[in-house]
Design a protein around this motif. Sequence first.
Motif, PDB file in Angstrom:
ATOM      1  N   ASP A  58      -3.785  -3.164  -9.135  1.00 46.39           N
ATOM      2  CA  ASP A  58      -3.687  -1.712  -9.334  1.00 46.39           C
ATOM      3  C   ASP A  58      -2.911  -1.114  -8.165  1.00 46.39           C
ATOM      4  O   ASP A  58      -3.460  -0.942  -7.065  1.00 46.39           O
ATOM      5  CB  ASP A  58      -5.079  -1.087  -9.414  1.00 46.39           C
ATOM      6  CG  ASP A  58      -5.849  -1.558 -10.624  1.00 46.39           C
ATOM      7  OD1 ASP A  58      -5.214  -1.990 -11.601  1.00 46.39           O
ATOM      8  OD2 ASP A  58      -7.095  -1.489 -10.599  1.00 46.39           O
ATOM      9  N   PHE A  59      -1.665  -0.772  -8.411  1.00 43.89           N
ATOM     10  CA  PHE A  59      -0.815  -0.240  -7.346  1.00 43.89           C
ATOM     11  C   PHE A  59      -0.857   1.291  -7.346  1.00 43.89           C
ATOM     12  O   PHE A  59      -0.620   1.928  -8.372  1.00 43.89           O
ATOM     13  CB  PHE A  59       0.635  -0.692  -7.533  1.00 43.89           C
ATOM     14  CG  PHE A  59       0.858  -2.140  -7.248  1.00 43.89           C
ATOM     15  CD1 PHE A  59       1.060  -2.576  -5.948  1.00 43.89           C
ATOM     16  CD2 PHE A  59       0.850  -3.067  -8.272  1.00 43.89           C
ATOM     17  CE1 PHE A  59       1.271  -3.928  -5.678  1.00 43.89           C
ATOM     18  CE2 PHE A  59       1.052  -4.416  -8.011  1.00 43.89           C
ATOM     19  CZ  PHE A  59       1.263  -4.847  -6.715  1.00 43.89           C
ATOM     20  N   PRO A  60      -1.152   1.892  -6.184  1.00 44.93           N
ATOM     21  CA  PRO A  60      -1.030   3.354  -6.081  1.00 44.93           C
ATOM     22  C   PRO A  60       0.455   3.725  -5.974  1.00 44.93           C
ATOM     23  O   PRO A  60       1.197   3.128  -5.196  1.00 44.93           O
ATOM     24  CB  PRO A  60      -1.780   3.692  -4.789  1.00 44.93           C
ATOM     25  CG  PRO A  60      -1.636   2.450  -3.951  1.00 44.93           C
ATOM     26  CD  PRO A  60      -1.601   1.284  -4.907  1.00 44.93           C
ATOM     27  N   VAL A  61       0.873   4.697  -6.774  1.00 47.31           N
ATOM     28  CA  VAL A  61       2.274   5.128  -6.763  1.00 47.31           C
ATOM     29  C   VAL A  61       2.290   6.638  -6.548  1.00 47.31           C
ATOM     30  O   VAL A  61       1.608   7.385  -7.261  1.00 47.31           O
ATOM     31  CB  VAL A  61       3.001   4.772  -8.071  1.00 47.31           C
ATOM     32  CG1 VAL A  61       4.477   5.167  -7.975  1.00 47.31           C
ATOM     33  CG2 VAL A  61       2.860   3.290  -8.379  1.00 47.31           C
ATOM     34  N   GLY A  62       3.044   7.097  -5.559  1.00 49.26           N
ATOM     35  CA  GLY A  62       3.100   8.525  -5.247  1.00 49.26           C
ATOM     36  C   GLY A  62       4.520   9.057  -5.281  1.00 49.26           C
ATOM     37  O   GLY A  62       5.483   8.319  -5.084  1.00 49.26           O
ATOM     38  N   LEU A  63       4.635  10.345  -5.538  1.00 47.63           N
ATOM     39  CA  LEU A  63       5.919  11.041  -5.478  1.00 47.63           C
ATOM     40  C   LEU A  63       5.856  12.046  -4.345  1.00 47.63           C
ATOM     41  O   LEU A  63       4.979  12.919  -4.321  1.00 47.63           O
ATOM     42  CB  LEU A  63       6.214  11.759  -6.793  1.00 47.63           C
ATOM     43  CG  LEU A  63       7.446  12.672  -6.792  1.00 47.63           C
ATOM     44  CD1 LEU A  63       8.716  11.861  -6.608  1.00 47.63           C
ATOM     45  CD2 LEU A  63       7.509  13.500  -8.075  1.00 47.63           C
ATOM     46  N   LYS A  64       6.799  11.927  -3.410  1.00 48.49           N
ATOM     47  CA  LYS A  64       6.881  12.860  -2.294  1.00 48.49           C
ATOM     48  C   LYS A  64       8.166  13.670  -2.386  1.00 48.49           C
ATOM     49  O   LYS A  64       9.228  13.130  -2.713  1.00 48.49           O
ATOM     50  CB  LYS A  64       6.845  12.115  -0.950  1.00 48.49           C
ATOM     51  CG  LYS A  64       5.518  11.449  -0.636  1.00 48.49           C
ATOM     52  CD  LYS A  64       5.554  10.786   0.734  1.00 48.49           C
ATOM     53  CE  LYS A  64       4.217  10.151   1.086  1.00 48.49           C
ATOM     54  NZ  LYS A  64       4.237   9.520   2.433  1.00 48.49           N
ATOM     55  N   VAL A  70       3.366  15.184  -3.937  1.00 51.66           N
ATOM     56  CA  VAL A  70       3.135  16.213  -4.950  1.00 51.66           C
ATOM     57  C   VAL A  70       2.515  15.639  -6.217  1.00 51.66           C
ATOM     58  O   VAL A  70       1.973  16.390  -7.036  1.00 51.66           O
ATOM     59  CB  VAL A  70       4.447  16.949  -5.286  1.00 51.66           C
ATOM     60  CG1 VAL A  70       4.943  17.736  -4.088  1.00 51.66           C
ATOM     61  CG2 VAL A  70       5.520  15.986  -5.777  1.00 51.66           C
ATOM     62  N   ARG A  71       2.605  14.326  -6.418  1.00 50.26           N
ATOM     63  CA  ARG A  71       1.984  13.662  -7.560  1.00 50.26           C
ATOM     64  C   ARG A  71       1.582  12.264  -7.139  1.00 50.26           C
ATOM     65  O   ARG A  71       2.209  11.649  -6.277  1.00 50.26           O
ATOM     66  CB  ARG A  71       2.933  13.567  -8.768  1.00 50.26           C
ATOM     67  CG  ARG A  71       3.237  14.871  -9.451  1.00 50.26           C
ATOM     68  CD  ARG A  71       2.045  15.380 -10.270  1.00 50.26           C
ATOM     69  NE  ARG A  71       2.424  16.539 -11.068  1.00 50.26           N
ATOM     70  CZ  ARG A  71       2.502  17.770 -10.623  1.00 50.26           C
ATOM     71  NH1 ARG A  71       2.224  18.013  -9.343  1.00 50.26           N
ATOM     72  NH2 ARG A  71       2.828  18.774 -11.415  1.00 50.26           N
ATOM     73  N   SER A  72       0.520  11.738  -7.783  1.00 49.91           N
ATOM     74  CA  SER A  72       0.123  10.354  -7.532  1.00 49.91           C
ATOM     75  C   SER A  72      -0.515   9.779  -8.789  1.00 49.91           C
ATOM     76  O   SER A  72      -1.060  10.512  -9.621  1.00 49.91           O
ATOM     77  CB  SER A  72      -0.864  10.276  -6.357  1.00 49.91           C
ATOM     78  OG  SER A  72      -2.054  10.979  -6.659  1.00 49.91           O
ATOM     79  N   THR A  73      -0.419   8.468  -8.914  1.00 48.22           N
ATOM     80  CA  THR A  73      -1.009   7.774 -10.049  1.00 48.22           C
ATOM     81  C   THR A  73      -1.309   6.349  -9.620  1.00 48.22           C
ATOM     82  O   THR A  73      -0.899   5.897  -8.546  1.00 48.22           O
ATOM     83  CB  THR A  73      -0.066   7.794 -11.267  1.00 48.22           C
ATOM     84  OG1 THR A  73      -0.733   7.234 -12.401  1.00 48.22           O
ATOM     85  CG2 THR A  73       1.202   7.000 -10.993  1.00 48.22           C
ATOM     86  N   THR A  74      -2.042   5.632 -10.453  1.00 48.89           N
ATOM     87  CA  THR A  74      -2.311   4.213 -10.217  1.00 48.89           C
ATOM     88  C   THR A  74      -1.833   3.439 -11.436  1.00 48.89           C
ATOM     89  O   THR A  74      -2.125   3.815 -12.578  1.00 48.89           O
ATOM     90  CB  THR A  74      -3.811   3.961  -9.983  1.00 48.89           C
ATOM     91  OG1 THR A  74      -4.232   4.695  -8.828  1.00 48.89           O
ATOM     92  CG2 THR A  74      -4.083   2.481  -9.757  1.00 48.89           C
ATOM     93  N   ARG A  75      -1.096   2.371 -11.199  1.00 49.02           N
ATOM     94  CA  ARG A  75      -0.544   1.594 -12.303  1.00 49.02           C
ATOM     95  C   ARG A  75      -0.948   0.126 -12.140  1.00 49.02           C
ATOM     96  O   ARG A  75      -0.693  -0.478 -11.090  1.00 49.02           O
ATOM     97  CB  ARG A  75       0.977   1.730 -12.322  1.00 49.02           C
ATOM     98  CG  ARG A  75       1.637   1.093 -13.522  1.00 49.02           C
ATOM     99  CD  ARG A  75       1.182   1.732 -14.832  1.00 49.02           C
ATOM    100  NE  ARG A  75       1.442   3.145 -14.874  1.00 49.02           N
ATOM    101  CZ  ARG A  75       2.586   3.674 -15.305  1.00 49.02           C
ATOM    102  NH1 ARG A  75       3.551   2.876 -15.740  1.00 49.02           N
ATOM    103  NH2 ARG A  75       2.743   4.982 -15.330  1.00 49.02           N
ATOM    104  N   THR A  76      -1.595  -0.444 -13.170  1.00 45.81           N
ATOM    105  CA  THR A  76      -1.950  -1.859 -13.172  1.00 45.81           C
ATOM    106  C   THR A  76      -0.743  -2.662 -13.647  1.00 45.81           C
ATOM    107  O   THR A  76      -0.283  -2.491 -14.784  1.00 45.81           O
ATOM    108  CB  THR A  76      -3.156  -2.130 -14.081  1.00 45.81           C
ATOM    109  OG1 THR A  76      -4.266  -1.339 -13.636  1.00 45.81           O
ATOM    110  CG2 THR A  76      -3.539  -3.596 -14.049  1.00 45.81           C
TER     111      THR A  76
END
Length: 222
Positions: A58-64, A70-76
Amino acid sequence: LTAASENDSATTQVSVTPPKANVSELNISESGATAAIGEGDNATITADVRNLGEVAYDFPVGLKVNGTEVRSTTRTIPADATESVTFTSVTEDLPVNTHNVNVTTTGNYTTGTLTVEQPAVFTTDIDTNPVSAGNNITAEVNITNTGDRAGSTTVEISDGETTLNTTTISLDSDASTNITIDRETTADDIGTVTLTAASDDDTATTQATVTPPAANVSELNI
């Protein structure tokens, strides 16, 4: 881990770290890593995240934007696989300027640039000539796009009572064009006639002078 004999045992700690990931293929508004949009536009931002490890994680992915997340999500993401991550509704409130955009995950990121431009803004100017009653007022309207982006507007020219002309125009940034119209006059117009040219963004008004018709006196007979 522990190894034990009848007389002794030994223990060690083995560190297991998360798999690493690589972030690439940043795509802003379908224009790659460098893009330009109009102020208020909603640009879609995507990037590919690749799992470089041997197990799913499960990788945390963020947008800066400009260093602020300003946004974040987790993608398996399965082992040795790549998935695209998409962010929306993040650019509408950005001011006119150039902004740094980063898509990040643990230990890796990719960077791009988003320029927010001023939308098309149409200014108007109107000029007329003085006439004597019975002659036409010629009005010349200049329309200029002072914004950073191309756009369209509808220009309406009127005399306060009647719409004299309606034209839709499209202009690139910093481009201009002219519309010329004639308006008939009568004795009722002697004095001034108010003419107005209005775009979606601006209104210009001028007063056209209408003088009485000239007269000629001749053939005096006493």
